[in-house]
Design a protein around this motif. Structure first.
Motif, PDB file in Angstrom:
ATOM      1  N   UNK A   1       0.825  -1.213   0.000  1.00 33.16           N
ATOM      2  CA  UNK A   1       0.000   0.000   0.000  1.00 33.16           C
ATOM      3  C   UNK A   1       0.860   1.265   0.000  1.00 33.16           C
ATOM      4  N   UNK A   2       2.042   1.211   0.610  1.00 35.29           N
ATOM      5  CA  UNK A   2       2.925   2.378   0.606  1.00 35.29           C
ATOM      6  C   UNK A   2       3.419   2.678  -0.807  1.00 35.29           C
ATOM      7  N   UNK A   3       3.738   1.644  -1.575  1.00 34.50           N
ATOM      8  CA  UNK A   3       4.176   1.852  -2.956  1.00 34.50           C
ATOM      9  C   UNK A   3       3.038   2.409  -3.808  1.00 34.50           C
ATOM     10  N   UNK A   4       1.825   1.986  -3.524  1.00 37.88           N
ATOM     11  CA  UNK A   4       0.680   2.533  -4.242  1.00 37.88           C
ATOM     12  C   UNK A   4       0.436   3.989  -3.852  1.00 37.88           C
ATOM     13  N   UNK A   5       0.479   4.275  -2.551  1.00 34.47           N
ATOM     14  CA  UNK A   5       0.119   5.609  -2.062  1.00 34.47           C
ATOM     15  C   UNK A   5       1.220   6.642  -2.280  1.00 34.47           C
ATOM     16  N   UNK A   6       2.473   6.267  -2.059  1.00 33.52           N
ATOM     17  CA  UNK A   6       3.568   7.227  -2.141  1.00 33.52           C
ATOM     18  C   UNK A   6       4.123   7.381  -3.549  1.00 33.52           C
ATOM     19  N   UNK A   7       4.085   6.314  -4.361  1.00 28.68           N
ATOM     20  CA  UNK A   7       4.679   6.389  -5.688  1.00 28.68           C
ATOM     21  C   UNK A   7       3.670   6.262  -6.821  1.00 28.68           C
ATOM     22  N   UNK A   8       2.417   5.944  -6.497  1.00 30.57           N
ATOM     23  CA  UNK A   8       1.391   5.909  -7.528  1.00 30.57           C
ATOM     24  C   UNK A   8       1.338   4.647  -8.351  1.00 30.57           C
ATOM     25  N   UNK A   9       2.113   3.619  -7.980  1.00 28.21           N
ATOM     26  CA  UNK A   9       1.979   2.342  -8.682  1.00 28.21           C
ATOM     27  C   UNK A   9       0.604   1.758  -8.365  1.00 28.21           C
ATOM     28  N   UNK A  10      -0.086   1.284  -9.389  1.00 30.95           N
ATOM     29  CA  UNK A  10      -1.423   0.727  -9.171  1.00 30.95           C
ATOM     30  C   UNK A  10      -1.353  -0.771  -8.910  1.00 30.95           C
ATOM     31  N   UNK A  11      -0.872  -1.524  -9.901  1.00 31.02           N
ATOM     32  CA  UNK A  11      -0.735  -2.966  -9.724  1.00 31.02           C
ATOM     33  C   UNK A  11       0.586  -3.291  -9.060  1.00 31.02           C
ATOM     34  N   UNK A  12       0.529  -3.867  -7.865  1.00 25.09           N
ATOM     35  CA  UNK A  12       1.744  -4.192  -7.103  1.00 25.09           C
ATOM     36  C   UNK A  12       1.625  -5.613  -6.562  1.00 25.09           C
TER      37      UNK A  12
END
Length: 261
Positions: free
Chosen positions: A51-62
């Motif tokens: 969730x941090x990669x989605x929220x801080x960097x904007x990656x959707x599919x992780x």
């Protein structure tokens, strides 16, 4: 009267010109680290990291996977994923999983050697990319691996949709993030290894451990299936065996035993 300091007018060190990462990049990096550094166990750590990669960097599919080796992490699917539609995952599982270049031995060599890589540098013109990913809106994928030595490793895959390929700047940020994540990842992998060793009498496969972990967190069968790239019926079968192997009569009892573990 004498001064207390030998150099009271000292200036801060000047930042190097041509710095690859901006102040914003560093703040996002710190945001990810702050999100994961208090995780109590590996399941919570990987959820927070996702969730941090989605929220801080904007990656959707992780996807955040782990295993004793990169092949084990990729092929056995130990971990969680988020941001992909059920239709995408269904087609991937049915038609493309075995043709995914990231699951190949050559890709493993490149990823392990570099630590951070992009799919476009591994196999840019494969049918997997041209006929599947790009058709479904994904242009490229960034991947990162953190080696935990004897405790295993952590693999992270991130889909990129807003650029033709993963930008060099994103790779630079991921390289920096990887270095800072390494001690936290190693600690979590070692702790998880010790927890499983303490319950070696539970003869669970890696996949069954994954199902048990998520069920103990309170996720439904549907939610577990979406996280682990598998069908709901498969989750039910795994959970039935988990409850029998751990001598638990319910998910609630399983949660209590996993908390104690």
């Amino acid at each position: 009267m004498t001064d207390a300091l030998t150099n009271p007018r000292r200036s801060p060190r000047a930042l190097p010109e041509g710095e690859a990462l901006s102040a914003e990049d560093h703040r996002r990096l710190i945001g990810v680290l702050e999100s994961v550094d208090h995780a109590v166990d590996l399941p919570e750590f990987r959820e927070r990291l996702l969730h941090a990669l989605q929220n801080w960097f904007g990656f959707t599919g992780v996807a955040v996977l782990h295993g004793n080796t990169l092949a084990a992490a990729m092929l056995e699917g130990c971990g969680v994923q988020s941001g992909y539609t059920p239709e995408f995952m269904a087609e991937y599982n049915a038609r493309w999983m075995d043709r995914d270049p990231l699951r190949s031995p050559r890709a493993a060599e490149i990823i392990l050697a570099r630590g951070v890589a992009r799919l476009d540098d591994i196999e840019p013109d494969s049918p997997f990319v041209s006929e599947f990913l790009r058709r479904t809106g994904i242009n490229d994928k960034a991947v990162m691996v953190v080696d935990g030595g004897s405790a295993g490793l952590l693999f992270v895959g991130m889909a990129v949709v807003d650029a033709a390929r993963v930008p060099d700047r994103d790779l630079a940020v991921l390289h920096a993030l990887r270095r800072h994540l390494a001690p936290l990842v190693i600690e979590q992998l070692e702790r998880d290894r010790d927890r499983r060793a303490a319950h070696a009498n539970w003869q669970l496969t890696p996949r069954e451990w994954e199902v048990a972990d998520l069920a103990a967190q309170g996720l439904t069968n549907r939610q577990i299936a979406e996280r682990l790239f598998i069908g709901v019926d498969t989750v039910k079968k795994h959970l039935t065996r988990v409850l029998a192997e751990t001598s638990c009569a319910s998910r609630t009892q399983l949660a209590v035993r996993f908390a104690a573990a």
